[in-house]
Design a protein around this motif. Structure first.
Motif, PDB file in Angstrom:
ATOM      1  N   LEU A  18       0.831  -1.214   0.000  1.00 43.25           N
ATOM      2  CA  LEU A  18       0.000   0.000   0.000  1.00 43.25           C
ATOM      3  C   LEU A  18       0.857   1.252   0.000  1.00 43.25           C
ATOM      4  N   GLY A  19       2.001   1.178   0.670  1.00 41.37           N
ATOM      5  CA  GLY A  19       2.863   2.345   0.751  1.00 41.37           C
ATOM      6  C   GLY A  19       4.269   1.982   1.195  1.00 41.37           C
ATOM      7  N   ILE A  20       5.224   2.782   0.706  1.00 37.95           N
ATOM      8  CA  ILE A  20       6.633   2.626   1.084  1.00 37.95           C
ATOM      9  C   ILE A  20       7.157   3.988   1.483  1.00 37.95           C
ATOM     10  N   ASN A  21       7.865   4.019   2.592  1.00 34.31           N
ATOM     11  CA  ASN A  21       8.537   5.234   3.031  1.00 34.31           C
ATOM     12  C   ASN A  21      10.003   4.894   3.227  1.00 34.31           C
ATOM     13  N   TYR A  22      10.875   5.456   2.396  1.00 33.10           N
ATOM     14  CA  TYR A  22      12.309   5.208   2.477  1.00 33.10           C
ATOM     15  C   TYR A  22      12.986   6.494   2.939  1.00 33.10           C
ATOM     16  N   ILE A  81       7.324  -0.224   5.270  1.00 31.26           N
ATOM     17  CA  ILE A  81       6.429  -0.749   4.228  1.00 31.26           C
ATOM     18  C   ILE A  81       5.095  -1.112   4.876  1.00 31.26           C
ATOM     19  N   THR A  82       4.025  -0.646   4.249  1.00 30.32           N
ATOM     20  CA  THR A  82       2.676  -0.995   4.691  1.00 30.32           C
ATOM     21  C   THR A  82       2.064  -1.859   3.604  1.00 30.32           C
ATOM     22  N   THR A  83       1.576  -3.040   3.992  1.00 23.19           N
ATOM     23  CA  THR A  83       0.978  -3.935   3.009  1.00 23.19           C
ATOM     24  C   THR A  83      -0.551  -3.913   3.110  1.00 23.19           C
ATOM     25  N   LYS A  84      -1.170  -4.427   2.077  1.00 24.99           N
ATOM     26  CA  LYS A  84      -2.630  -4.493   2.049  1.00 24.99           C
ATOM     27  C   LYS A  84      -3.159  -5.493   3.068  1.00 24.99           C
ATOM     28  N   LYS A  85      -2.428  -6.565   3.248  1.00 30.52           N
ATOM     29  CA  LYS A  85      -2.840  -7.604   4.177  1.00 30.52           C
ATOM     30  C   LYS A  85      -1.662  -7.893   5.102  1.00 30.52           C
ATOM     31  N   PRO A  86      -1.645  -7.307   6.302  1.00 29.21           N
ATOM     32  CA  PRO A  86      -0.497  -7.509   7.198  1.00 29.21           C
ATOM     33  C   PRO A  86      -0.223  -8.979   7.467  1.00 29.21           C
ATOM     34  N   ASN A  87       1.075  -9.310   7.428  1.00 22.84           N
ATOM     35  CA  ASN A  87       1.516 -10.677   7.736  1.00 22.84           C
ATOM     36  C   ASN A  87       1.561 -10.888   9.233  1.00 22.84           C
ATOM     37  N   PRO A  88       1.277 -12.114   9.699  1.00 24.75           N
ATOM     38  CA  PRO A  88       1.309 -12.393  11.137  1.00 24.75           C
ATOM     39  C   PRO A  88       2.719 -12.341  11.691  1.00 24.75           C
TER      40      PRO A  88
END
Length: 161
Positions: free
Chosen positions: A129-133, A154-161
């Motif tokens: 969903l988004g990356i901040n470097y 990094i923000t993903t659409k479906k967070p990993n456990p």
């Protein structure tokens, strides 16, 4: 940003639109901290060639989930993926500095240095969903020794456990 100087002459831009600090406060109330995918601070030296209505001492760019273009995500992901290389796990301890790799945070969780390469190769652009470097040094107290190499969030659409 430990060495930043933020005052009332800093220009704020939220999702591409300039904001006053008062307006920004009322807009940010609508979001949770995890909704911010990008926060970039540019100091006076970095914005000296930009034109504003008045003199600015800095520029803070903010982007929320769903507002970073797919093209910019893909471009940034390709660039940062190259920063992480396979580690020799026999010689690497979990808290040891690995080359010049920045700190990696995915969905709010700091990834161990020894797992950076594996996690980056497992991740697909379409999941992001988004990356901040942040290429500048960040707080060592908050992020550990590798913070001197920068920070990637990094923000993903479906967070990993």
């Amino acid at each position: 940003y430990p060495n930043s100087h933020i005052d009332n002459k800093v220009v704020y831009v939220l999702n591409g639109l300039p904001q006053t600090s008062d307006t920004l406060d009322s807009l940010l109330v609508k979001y949770q901290q995890t909704d911010l995918t990008t926060i970039i601070y540019l100091d006076k030296n970095e914005i000296q060639n930009l034109n504003f209505c008045g003199p600015a001492t800095g520029l803070i760019l903010l982007c929320t989930k769903g507002n970073q273009s797919k093209k910019s995500i893909a471009k940034e992901f390709i660039k940062i993926k190259k920063l992480y290389t396979k580690s020799d796990l026999k010689t690497l301890r979990a808290n040891e500095i690995e080359k010049n790799e920045p700190v990696l945070i995915i969905d709010g969780k700091k990834i161990l240095v020894k797992d950076n390469f594996k996690r980056m190769n497992k991740l697909k652009t379409k999941e992001i969903l988004g990356i901040n470097y942040i290429q500048k040094p960040v707080s060592v107290e908050l992020y550990g020794t590798n913070a001197k190499n920068g920070l990637i969030i990094i923000t993903t659409k479906k967070p990993n456990p």
